[in-house]
Design an enzyme around this catalytic site. Structure first.
Site, PDB file in Angstrom:
ATOM      1  N   SER A 675       0.835  -1.200   0.000  1.00 41.57           N
ATOM      2  CA  SER A 675       0.000   0.000   0.000  1.00 41.57           C
ATOM      3  C   SER A 675       0.875   1.257   0.000  1.00 41.57           C
ATOM      4  O   SER A 675       1.618   1.485  -0.948  1.00 41.57           O
ATOM      5  CB  SER A 675      -0.966  -0.044   1.195  1.00 41.57           C
ATOM      6  OG  SER A 675      -1.973   0.923   1.068  1.00 41.57           O
ATOM      7  N   ASP A 748      -9.054  -4.458  -6.211  1.00 35.96           N
ATOM      8  CA  ASP A 748      -8.660  -3.606  -5.074  1.00 35.96           C
ATOM      9  C   ASP A 748      -9.669  -2.471  -4.901  1.00 35.96           C
ATOM     10  O   ASP A 748      -9.803  -1.609  -5.765  1.00 35.96           O
ATOM     11  CB  ASP A 748      -7.269  -3.035  -5.329  1.00 35.96           C
ATOM     12  CG  ASP A 748      -6.697  -2.312  -4.118  1.00 35.96           C
ATOM     13  OD1 ASP A 748      -7.457  -1.988  -3.195  1.00 35.96           O
ATOM     14  OD2 ASP A 748      -5.471  -2.080  -4.097  1.00 35.96           O
ATOM     15  N   HIS A 782      -7.451  -5.359  -1.657  1.00 36.82           N
ATOM     16  CA  HIS A 782      -6.234  -4.639  -1.251  1.00 36.82           C
ATOM     17  C   HIS A 782      -5.237  -5.591  -0.596  1.00 36.82           C
ATOM     18  O   HIS A 782      -4.030  -5.452  -0.769  1.00 36.82           O
ATOM     19  CB  HIS A 782      -6.607  -3.511  -0.298  1.00 36.82           C
ATOM     20  CG  HIS A 782      -5.515  -2.515  -0.094  1.00 36.82           C
ATOM     21  ND1 HIS A 782      -4.948  -1.800  -1.133  1.00 36.82           N
ATOM     22  CD2 HIS A 782      -4.869  -2.112   1.037  1.00 36.82           C
ATOM     23  CE1 HIS A 782      -4.014  -0.999  -0.659  1.00 36.82           C
ATOM     24  NE2 HIS A 782      -3.949  -1.176   0.656  1.00 36.82           N
TER      25      HIS A 782
END
Length: 810
Positions: A675, A748, A782
């Site tokens: 991330s 995502d 994610h």
């Protein structure tokens, strides 16, 4: 050529085509790493413990550690920021309960609770009296609620298979433990609306001169058909079920119900209902809605407030009007809520940001102010005494948080209230802990008060040597503390819950570097805890993990900012040898160097490795510097002005330390992150020559695609275009010469990290002759949840660093 020869030739070509296709599939399909890695990935997590509100017993719950690709491929509708499993009519889930056992806290004996074979249950919840459990059985075609008697080990269904937990639920107990409230989809609702073959109209949106600065949300409503689907799947009718007889009755009317909160005397409920028109700019939590007041039977009494859609809320701001309504504990029916005094705009100067309001039943007089808060409201702790509470507020610019003792029955002046807690939110060394709550027999959850003015606090106990969890008693008014328990350094032990209503025993979770987490019980005598007595004996999931050596290392950035990280040595470590190494980090923002330099790890915990953890590399001959502190220090408004310089300084300090202590070669160090950590990785490869290669997972690389702020950045692209440009590694893709592996979930949903970020970054690097590889995992979000995806991601990571880091750079 004759027809027969032609057919034979075509048949041969088809066979050859199928054969080569099969070979290609085998070569490019899902992969798995070595068996020792796969075995650890497949090892179940230790059971979670949930102590009964009545004490004396607890529930041990085992749940899935991963899903399957088939689970992720389940049909879903992406609507209003929610991913709805359409055959279940529930939001997408990441785990299911596999088994439940009742644990006797006195004897340590367990009793299994029978579950239907192959059933997928959600996490169970205790009834307030601690006698029953409720859990959702998720089934294709329609889910249902089951009630379990843990003392008999049996369970039964009490609802039809029409559970609808898209917006609310899936169930909640009445305060007397006699009823369960369950949202179901309406009877005879029919089939889902069919999508039109031909578009009904062009897609049209417009702006009418109002400022609307919203983040880059995903899965928003886009068409009229989307709106019909959302209404179809989200509409629910709440039923009240008698858990003894199984009989149910309607509670209120059907609608887009997203929250129901019942008063302590159960005579009133605050109900939040979404309203049309639906927004196509923001997700469901920012939709227009109204708050209604219902009576104890679910009859509508009145509208409390109408809240418009949140498209115009300032960045880091809040809604105007009523927000976060709740009932005051220890009172029959006193409704409370928060209102902004600054228009919800943090940029507007104001002496007071928020006010807590209260209104007593029967709600015929005017509401009254409880307290005006100088900073933004951030929570309220009810204490186990009528009208006594702690009101919290928070300042976004200084990162400061405070808690004041207030009397909910009168108007309080903030400057005259006693301040119990006051610190920088990120200053963990000064964190005095969180209030310990208990559920009363009447179903109210309140902060425990004993001996008049004493409360219990539990916390992580951050210290320069690592976390040392604690349990203390504190006098609300003198601030005197009595330490009941604090973990030592030889093992990591944390408070879970009190084991009895008299607060004479506690349940803890304990582990050390050689022993995985197990549960213990300790008696409290004369304000100290006694010797731990084992409640469980979970074996090590992988014997080799006992051998993993780790230590806390400390060092400094070139400007004096103190830093630290947890160094994991390779499993076959031999002193005097240097090994390939990996720096795993996630850049965080702090207002001052002292806070940034605090230790946020523990080296006395068992090395539990799961999922796509970077720590798997220690089993493959690598040293790993985990939780590497790479801070960005400064004023929250302008700290990103030198983001690249700060992460470079932090990374350089980490590399220098690894080389200095003799564990790594300077030219055999890789960097990896997830991330915002992936964003950091790409920037470090673009702006430094510190690393041999990088792995970036689920990252964002072009900040112009998130123009209304990201992470802690509150300025828009148009206010700070040079910052957005400078911080974007996409801008500097021509400088990335070290190999970069990018992994991304195809679905995502995280704002800002949509997969196109990775796709465009690959194209930019490829266009400048760099070395990169993109792996897009089907159906993944994610984080990666399917076993197939987890194993494949690990195999890709191992191959990448084995090729570009393990072998010495020339």
């Amino acid at each position: 050529m004759g027809k027969n020869k032609l057919f034979r030739l075509l048949a041969c070509m088809l066979v050859f085509s199928l054969a080569t296709s099969t070979i290609t599939m085998a070569r490019t399909g899902y992969r798995e790493p070595a068996r020792n890695i796969t075995r650890i990935v497949d090892t179940p997590n230790p059971p979670q413990i949930s102590v009964s509100p009545a004490g004396h017993h607890a529930l041990l719950v085992e749940y899935t550690t991963q899903l399957s690709l088939e689970d992720l491929a389940e049909p879903q509708a992406k609507l209003a920021g929610i991913r709805i499993l359409t055959r279940y009519n529930i939001p997408r889930r990441s785990y299911f309960v596999q088994s439940m056992k009742l644990l006797d806290l006195a004897s340590g004996q367990t009793t299994p609770i029978e579950l239907p074979a192959g059933a997928k249950f959600g996490f169970p919840t205790w009834s307030p009296d601690g006698k029953l459990l409720a859990a959702s059985w998720y089934k294709k075609g329609g889910s249902e609620i089951w009630v379990f008697d843990p003392f008999k080990g049996t369970g039964r269904c009490i609802t039809p298979p029409r559970l609808n937990s898209v917006l609310i639920g899936p169930s909640w107990w009445s305060r007397d433990s006699r009823h369960l409230f369950v949202p179901l989809w309406p009877e005879k609702r029919g089939e889902p609306p069919e999508a039109p073959i031909i578009p009904e109209s062009p897609e049209i949106q417009e702006t009418d001169g109002k400022v609307s600065q919203v983040r880059t949300y995903q899965d928003l409503l886009q068409t009229d058909h989307d709106e019909r689907l959302f209404e179809y799947y989200a509409t629910s009718q709440v039923y009240r079920y008698d858990v003894k007889t199984g009989k149910g009755s309607k509670f209120g009317k059907p609608g887009l119900l997203s929250h129901i909160n019942t008063s302590p005397d159960e005579k009133y409920s605050i109900v939040k209902i979404l309203e049309k028109p639906f927004s196509r700019t923001v997700p469901v939590n920012l939709f227009a809605h109204r708050y209604e007041l219902w009576d104890g039977s679910g009859k509508f009494l009145k509208v409390l407030a109408q809240i418009p859609v949140g498209e115009e809320i300032p960045i880091e701001g809040v809604k105007e009007g009523m927000r976060n309504p709740f009932w005051q504990k220890m009172r029959p029916a006193t409704m409370c809520w928060i209102e902004a005094l600054d228009g919800g705009d943090p940029n507007r100067k104001a002496d007071f940001r928020d006010v807590i309001m209260a209104h007593d039943a029967p709600f015929e007089d005017s509401p009254r102010e409880v307290i005006r808060l100088p900073m933004r409201y951030s929570g309220l702790d009810h204490l186990e005494r009528e009208n006594l509470a702690l009101a919290w507020d928070y300042d976004r610019d200084t990162r400061w948080i405070k808690a004041r003792v207030i009397d909910m029955s009168r108007s309080n002046v903030a400057s005259e209230c006693q301040i119990i807690f006051s610190r920088n939110y990120y200053d963990q060394y000064q964190d005095e802990g969180s209030l310990v709550y208990r559920m009363r027999p009447d179903g109210q959850t309140v902060g425990i008060i004993e001996d008049g003015d004493w409360v219990y606090l539990e916390g992580k106990g951050a210290t320069p040597e690592g976390f040392r969890p604690f349990l203390v008693k504190m006098n609300l008014y003198t601030h005197e503390k009595i330490e009941l328990f604090r973990s030592g350094l030889e093992a990591y032990e944390s408070f879970i819950e009190f084991a009895d209503p008299q607060h004479k025993r506690i349940v803890t979770a304990r582990e050390d570097i050689e022993t995985p987490q197990n549960y213990f019980i300790r008696a409290i005598e004369e304000n100290r805890v006694g010797t731990p007595v084992a409640l469980s004996n979970f074996e090590a999931p992988a014997p080799e993990l006992k051998k993993v050596r780790k230590e806390l290392i400390k060092y400094q950035r070139n400007d004096g900012v103190p830093l630290s990280g947890t160094l994991y040595y390779p499993l076959d470590y031999k002193p005097g040898r240097r090994y390939p190494a990996i720096v795993w980090a996630y850049p965080r923002e702090y207002t001052d160097a002292a806070t940034a330099g605090q230790v946020r790890s523990a080296t006395n915990r068992y090395a539990r490795i799961s999922g796509t953890s970077i720590l798997f590399f220690v089993l493959r001959g690598y040293a790993v510097l985990d939780n590497t502190e790479i801070p960005v220090v400064g004023d929250p408004l302008t700290a990103n002005n030198n983001f690249v310089q700060q992460i470079t300084a932090g990374a350089e300090a980490a590399v220098n330390k690894l080389v200095e202590i003799g564990i790594a070669d300077r030219d055999r160090i890789g960097v990896a992150g997830h991330s915002y950590g992936a964003f950091m990785v790409a920037n470090l490869l673009a702006h430094t020559d510190l690393f041999a290669a990088g792995i970036a997972r689920s990252g964002a690389y072009n900040r112009t695609l998130t123009p209304f702020g990201f992470q802690g950045e509150r300025r828009t692209y148009w206010e700070a275009p040079e910052i957005y440009t400078q911080m974007s590694p996409f801008t500097h893709a021509n400088k990335i010469k070290e190999p970069l592996l990018m992994i991304h979930g195809a679905d995502d949903p995280n704002p800002g990290t949509f997969p196109i970020q990775t796709q465009r970054m690959l194209g930019a690097i490829k266009g400048h002759g760099g070395t990169a590889r993109m792996v897009v995992l089907p159906y993944e979000g994610h984080s990666y949840e399917a076993r197939e995806s987890i194993l494949h991601a690990l195999a890709e990571m191992f191959d990448w660093f084995d090729k570009y880091v393990k072998i010495r750079r020339k």
